[in-house]
Design an enzyme around this catalytic site. Structure first.
Site, PDB file in Angstrom:
ATOM      1  N   ILE A 478      49.933  41.349  28.221  1.00 53.75           N
ATOM      2  CA  ILE A 478      49.109  40.265  28.159  1.00 53.75           C
ATOM      3  C   ILE A 478      47.600  40.666  27.827  1.00 53.75           C
ATOM      4  O   ILE A 478      46.528  39.934  27.936  1.00 53.75           O
ATOM      5  CB  ILE A 478      48.996  39.631  29.789  1.00 53.75           C
ATOM      6  CG1 ILE A 478      48.405  40.797  30.594  1.00 53.75           C
ATOM      7  CG2 ILE A 478      50.366  39.115  30.018  1.00 53.75           C
ATOM      8  CD1 ILE A 478      48.506  40.122  32.171  1.00 53.75           C
ATOM      9  N   ASP A 591      30.848  47.285  42.917  1.00 58.09           N
ATOM     10  CA  ASP A 591      30.840  46.477  41.772  1.00 58.09           C
ATOM     11  C   ASP A 591      31.529  45.154  42.152  1.00 58.09           C
ATOM     12  O   ASP A 591      32.310  44.457  41.524  1.00 58.09           O
ATOM     13  CB  ASP A 591      31.795  47.179  40.609  1.00 58.09           C
ATOM     14  CG  ASP A 591      31.616  46.643  39.362  1.00 58.09           C
ATOM     15  OD1 ASP A 591      30.448  46.182  39.103  1.00 58.09           O
ATOM     16  OD2 ASP A 591      32.497  46.850  38.582  1.00 58.09           O
TER      17      ASP A 591
END
Length: 746
Positions: A478, A591
């Site tokens: 993917i 993050d």
């Protein structure tokens, strides 16, 4: 024979009975013109144990003949070893005269070989009947200096002694002073067995009369051990010496110019959109962000940070499209090669202007794209629809078809036929980068100092030793990154859908981040953290298996839909729960952004991408390393100050603005100017704040407090009233399906 100076304790007083019991003594060989201080000599034999003590008190000068101490003397029976006494104590004493005494009074004569220069000889071992009893203690008489007294000698029990064996040691004690008169002279001839060395006190002196009991032995052992450990001093580290300061950047307030600024930095400021007025208004902030930029470009992990910010655009207009060359290689994020396999995400722009979108990055992994379209997705050149901030309680469009006709479609990914436009945009950006107005080329990233062999060894210790191709089937790609691809698969036996990230270790620049993320994922089991399943080291590739989040990332939802405050509160609550778990285990994510928040079709929300996370402990409660995505960075990180877990709270506040406006603040600014605005503006402003409730605005203000000390932690933010307005997570399902529908159409 050795002379070892030692400090002796004052002699204990003795009774007159003891003095009467020991009336035989001998005069020492040493001569002096004045009273001598107290002294003690001890001789220890290797074979046998016996002791005798001769004590002297302060007295006038003693002058004796050395010949009195040598061999058989006139008036004394040969080899009797009888002691002699001083007839008088005066400045000119007469020669020592013998004392008539039974030959059994003393077992041997005490001679001083050191004084006479001859070898000491000793008589045969005395019989038991002539020795002192076992309970006899050392007794030293205490008299004044003016009194005339013969030395006192008391015998302790004797054991076998070699008749002619020399004493292995002779200890001479240090002098002591009598409080009531001149210095006293005390001499001890103490013959002991080596085992009696345990009776010595900690300062090295002999304690006459102490018994060789368990207490004394144990005390000596403790003292010796304490001496050993006390000798091990802590290593002292000196301060730096001869430091050389090569570059110092200052600001001249008179001329309004920086002093000592390298030419590269001057060019960088000119191209970043930071005006001269900005530099004069906040010179320290400019110095901080330029130093920050330099650290980022030279540090090991800096390349990812600046790739996240995108290529520098020089002095372009704010509406200039942002060309993102993001290639973050976190464990579960695919690093895209050029623009293919990237999700479209555009910033708001005026009507009629088209520009490439801000591509979102693959999450953990990027499961936003269906397998059928994974290889054909490309950057979107369509217009990002202008959106107004939703009013509180307004229901979002369940899908693209229900959107109001007055507004353009919420999200329009480009079809596969538009793919050639993306390379053209990249080519144009490359040509612009060669112009004179481009930012100086970034220094090449240094190779990791960790050796490949060390990485392999660590990975083998934490990975499962098995063939993953036999455990998982139907792998479907993917996504593709610089170091590997992302696949979906099914677990053999359970038929559970999983996501697999394959990485070629030879192409991975930061191998230490891989190990860090695997360890954090394995140790962080929580319903709001993506579940780590397993990892394998197979044919030089690292396989990391994790649960499959089929809903994709939050980025898809915020770029294609308008979220209500209740939905924003629900997402914020789930993210805070995950952050609280991480912070309680000493982990800073560093993050937090919509790209790293993954969703399921049921609306479950989980954090991912722990490549930049940091472990903190008691000795390192604060950190100063620069990591994360700059647009979501807290001011204390940008200004290179110490920071803690509260940087994740700031990033959450920026993500809330992202859910309101579709993008973080300053996204269209030059990267360096964006850092300048973060450092100087403080809490970013929101467009159309009147459309937000007071509770939501307070939540944003609290989480985006510039002062980290006032900014609450995750537990404090969970108590905010805004989170009480959270809607059910299932209300996110229509938004997820709408984003997936638009992806299929692309």
């Amino acid at each position: 024979m050795s002379l070892v100076p030692q400090r002796s304790a004052p002699p204990p007083p003795s009774s007159s009975a003891n003095r009467a019991a020991s009336s035989l003594a001998f005069q020492p060989a040493s001569t002096s013109n004045s009273a001598s201080p107290t002294s003690s000599s001890t001789s220890t034999f290797a074979n046998g144990s016996s002791s005798s003590t001769t004590a002297y008190r302060p007295q006038p000068t003693i002058n004796t003949s050395v010949s009195a101490l040598q061999g058989p003397r006139s008036g004394l029976p040969a080899q009797t070893g009888l002691a002699f006494s001083v007839s008088s104590l005066s400045n000119n004493p007469p020669a020592a005269s013998p004392i008539t005494a039974p030959s059994s009074a003393l077992p041997w004569s005490s001679q001083n070989p050191a004084a006479s220069g001859s070898t000491a000889t000793f008589p045969p071992r005395p019989v038991r009947s002539n020795t002192a009893g076992p309970d006899t203690l050392h007794t030293i008489s205490s008299v004044s200096a003016s009194q005339t007294v013969a030395p006192v000698m008391v015998q302790r029990s004797h054991s076998s002694i070699a008749a002619h064996q020399a004493s292995p040691s002779l200890n001479q004690s240090s002098p002591t002073l009598d409080a009531d008169g001149p210095a006293s002279l005390t001499t001890q001839s103490h013959f002991v067995h080596p085992s009696r060395d345990r009776e010595r006190s900690r300062d090295g002196t002999t304690t006459p009369g102490s018994r060789n009991t368990f207490k004394s032995v144990f005390g000596g052992f403790v003292n010796s051990m304490s001496d050993v450990f006390s000798a091990q001093k802590k290593i002292e580290i000196s301060t730096p010496y001869d430091p050389v300061h090569l570059t110092h950047v200052g600001f001249n307030s008179d001329t309004g110019e920086f002093t000592g600024l390298p030419k590269e930095w001057q060019q960088l400021l000119q191209e970043s959109g930071i005006s001269r007025q900005d530099q004069e208004a906040n010179p320290q902030a400019v110095i901080d962000i330029v130093a920050f930029y330099q650290d980022a470009t030279q540090s090991q992990g800096g390349s990812d940070v600046w790739k996240k910010m995108g290529a520098a655009k020089g002095n372009k207009a704010p509406a200039t499209p942002r060309t993102d060359t993001s290639s973050e290689d976190g464990i579960y994020r695919v690093a895209p090669q050029p623009v293919l396999y990237e999700k479209p995400r555009t910033a708001p722009a005026p009507p009629g202007i088209t520009h490439p979108n801000r591509p979102s990055e693959f999450g953990s992994p990027d499961l936003r794209q269906p397998p059928s379209n994974a290889s054909t997705s490309s950057a979107d050149t369509a217009l990002r629809p202008s959106r107004s901030t939703p009013a509180p309680g307004a229901a979002p469009p369940p899908n693209a078809k229900t959107t109001s006709s007055s507004n353009p479609p919420p999200c329009k990914p480009s079809p596969a036929s538009r793919a050639p436009d993306a390379p053209a945009a990249v080519s144009a950006a490359s040509k612009n980068a060669k112009g004179p107005g481009s930012v100086p080329r970034r220094r090449e990233t240094k190779k990791s100092t960790i050796k490949d062999s060390e990485v392999i060894a660590k990975l083998q210790a934490i990975c499962t030793d098995a063939d993953p191709t036999k455990l998982y089937r139907s792998l479907q790609k993917i996504g593709q990154g610089a170091s590997g691809g992302v696949f979906t698969a099914y677990q053999v036996g359970t038929n559970v859908s999983v996501a697999i990230k394959q990485m070629n270790l030879e192409q991975q620049p930061k191998k230490d981040l891989i190990i860090n993320e695997i360890l954090v994922m394995k140790e962080s089991r929580h319903r709001n953290i993506v579940n780590f399943i397993d990892s394998f080291l197979f044919k030089g590739d690292l396989w990391v298996v994790m649960e499959y989040m089929e809903g994709g990332s939050l980025t898809d939802v915020v770029t294609c839909n308008i979220m209500t405050e209740g939905q924003i509160a629900a997402v914020s609550r789930e993210v805070l729960e995950g952050l609280r778990h991480l912070h309680q285990h000493g982990v800073i994510h560093r993050d937090i952004k919509s790209d790293n928040v993954l969703l399921s079709l049921q609306g479950d929300i989980k954090l991912t991408d722990f490549g930049f996370c940091a472990q903190i402990g008691e000795s390192q409660a604060k950190r100063t390393t620069m990591v994360g995505t700059p647009y979501w960075m807290a001011p204390e990180v940008v200004t290179r100050k110490e920071y803690g877990p509260k940087v994740d709270i700031w990033s959450l506040g920026i993500m809330c603005i992202e859910m309101v406006e579709g993008e973080p603040p300053y996204l269209n600014e030059n990267p360096l100017r964006a850092l300048y605005l973060i450092a100087t503006n403080g809490t970013p402003k929101i467009n159309n704040p009147e459309n937000l409730s007071n509770t939501f605005k307070d939540f944003l203000t609290t989480s985006l407090d510039v002062d980290a000390e006032r900014r609450p932690d995750a537990l404090g933010m969970l108590a905010h009233p805004f989170l009480k307005r959270s809607e059910s997570l299932r209300t996110l399902t229509p938004l997820i399906k709408a984003a997936r529908e638009q992806t299929r159409k692309s």
